[in-house]
Motif scaffolding. Structure first.
Motif, PDB file in Angstrom:
ATOM      1  N   LYS A 427     -60.105 -63.178  25.449  1.00 40.15           N
ATOM      2  CA  LYS A 427     -61.136 -62.189  25.743  1.00 40.15           C
ATOM      3  C   LYS A 427     -60.794 -60.861  25.080  1.00 40.15           C
ATOM      4  N   LEU A 431     -63.021 -58.898  22.245  1.00 36.71           N
ATOM      5  CA  LEU A 431     -63.545 -57.552  22.489  1.00 36.71           C
ATOM      6  C   LEU A 431     -62.859 -56.497  21.627  1.00 36.71           C
ATOM      7  N   SER A 438     -58.061 -55.526  28.809  1.00 36.23           N
ATOM      8  CA  SER A 438     -58.938 -56.634  29.158  1.00 36.23           C
ATOM      9  C   SER A 438     -58.748 -57.051  30.617  1.00 36.23           C
TER      10      SER A 438
END
Length: 450
Positions: A427, A431, A438
């Motif tokens: 993730k 991002l 995160s």
């Protein structure tokens, strides 16, 4: 008593309880002060002759929000009260419950961060977090800041461990606990039950406190005692860190295989020693360096694993973090990653059990330093996202009590922590942020999202 204290007005007005509650959605703050029990109440009878909800005095007093604020103004403590309330606002904390026993000279601070995950969990304990003792000469505001920060960290740890409880931390200002004093033990059992928290003894309290609480019928909310059903939480905590490390290695190298990798383990306490054990057991041909302030402990660990044919060597405490190795594993005190130490790191991964490894006074500062680490090409994930197996261990005992199972605990650890680490690392990559940022984003979205 020090006047600059939340407890000073309680002492002067013959009150026992102060509640500070904050609603982050509306910005509203609610205060309440009261006298809830008589000074001669026999707390050794708690949960036998009377309970949390029982009438404990016929001379009760209740002050509403306006009256409580007026009481603090009366003693010139409005500025101090607002300073504490501002801390609640900054961290979006649910509140603090303060219990004062004048005769015992005990000041109990129940720092409650968030209850969202614990609502409707079908159990008394809707929050989980340790209980810590502080000396009477410590600065109260520092104690409150520490307690609030630790309570917030517990909210995040419980999310990482997929536990149905919110986060809290109990800080108790008192002399060393006498485990034979049933009056005091009963009172501490009541305080914990009152804030609906499950706990394990932390710094300043002996683990045997849990056994006393359970065996005398004061509270089943205490866990992880020496005579508990699961034993030490050190090995499962280290196991959780290790199997999440496998996912970090997979993320970097495309495979969980750590054959021939080198490790520097800082700290050989209960968890650090178990971390060395995991490396020795599960990694083929590892090279391990270890350091601890206890030189005898270092010699024992080195001798133990050399006998097993493991390539293990001692290192100095000053050098252990800066060795040219694949993995540095901080397993001692926190705050070891800072502006001074980060430029000297020579590893590919930082992955350990120590709490609060980055020295920071705010989440923003922690995320900034995590970015500095990432810019050096080092993979790092905030520690509370993968060192939460100990919390899962405690919740297993709380949930099942005498029927708690190590087999089930290890199965949960293996099911949860590698999966969550793998998802968090990917993730973060997607991002374009650090794994630390995160992890915070995941928790904040759950706790404060729509």
């Amino acid at each position: 008593m020090e006047k600059r204290s939340l407890f000073y007005p309680l002492d002067q007005e013959d009150l026992t309880t102060l509640r500070l509650q904050y609603d982050w959605k509306t910005g509203n703050v609610f205060l309440q002060a009261s006298k809830d029990w008589d000074p001669d109440l026999d707390w050794s009878k708690y949960n036998h002759d009377f309970y949390v909800e029982s009438i404990k005095t016929h001379n009760a007093k209740f002050l509403n929000d306006v009256e409580t604020r007026a009481m603090f103004e009366k003693y010139g403590l409005t500025d101090y009260l607002e300073e504490v309330i501002d801390l609640l606002r900054q961290g979006k904390h649910f509140g603090i419950d303060c219990f004062y026993h004048k005769g015992f000279d005990i000041k109990y601070l129940g720092n409650m961060h968030n209850r969202k995950r614990g609502i409707n969990n079908t159990r008394h304990g809707v929050m989980k977090g340790g209980i810590r003792r502080h000396e009477k000469d410590e600065n109260e505001l520092d104690i409150i800041i520490d307690g609030l920060n630790l309570g917030r960290a517990m909210s995040f740890k419980n999310i990482a461990g997929e536990l149905p409880v919110g986060g809290c931390k109990s800080c108790v200002i008192m002399d060393e606990l006498d485990l034979t004093d049933m009056n005091v033990c009963g009172f501490l059992g009541f305080c914990l039950d009152e804030i609906r928290c499950s706990t394990g003894p932390d710094m300043g309290f002996p683990p045997a406190m849990t056994d006393v609480m359970k065996e005398n019928g004061f509270s089943v909310q205490y866990t992880c005692g020496p005579r508990g059903p699961l034993g030490s939480s050190g090995p499962p905590t280290a196991y959780g860190v290790f199997i999440s490390l496998e996912q970090a290695v997979r993320f970097l190298n495309g495979s969980e295989d750590m054959t021939g990798m080198s490790f520097a383990v800082q700290g050989l306490g209960e968890v650090g020693a178990a971390m060395v054990g995991c490396i020795a057991k599960f990694v083929k041909n590892p090279k391990i360096y270890v350091a601890d302030i206890n030189h005898q402990r270092v010699d024992e660990i080195v001798a133990k694993y050399k006998e097993q044919g493991i390539d293990i060597s001692p290192a100095s405490t000053d050098e252990i973090l800066y060795l040219d190795v694949d993995v540095v594993s901080p397993c001692a005190m926190g705050a070891v990653l800072n502006e001074e130490s980060i430029p000297k790191l020579n590893c590919k991964i930082i992955w350990g059990s120590a709490n609060n490894q980055i020295k920071a006074s705010s989440v923003e500062e922690e995320c900034r330093l995590a970015k500095v680490i990432a810019d050096r090409g080092i993979l790092f994930q905030t520690d509370w996202w993968h060192n939460t197996a100990g919390v899962m261990f405690g919740y297993e005992e709380y949930k099942y009590q005498k029927d708690a199972s190590l087999e089930r605990t290890y199965a949960d650890i293996k099911r949860v922590l590698p999966k969550n680490t793998w998802e968090n690392l990917n993730k973060a990559k997607e991002l374009g942020i650090t794994p630390t940022e995160s992890a915070y984003k995941t928790c904040n979205d759950e706790l404060y999202g729509a």
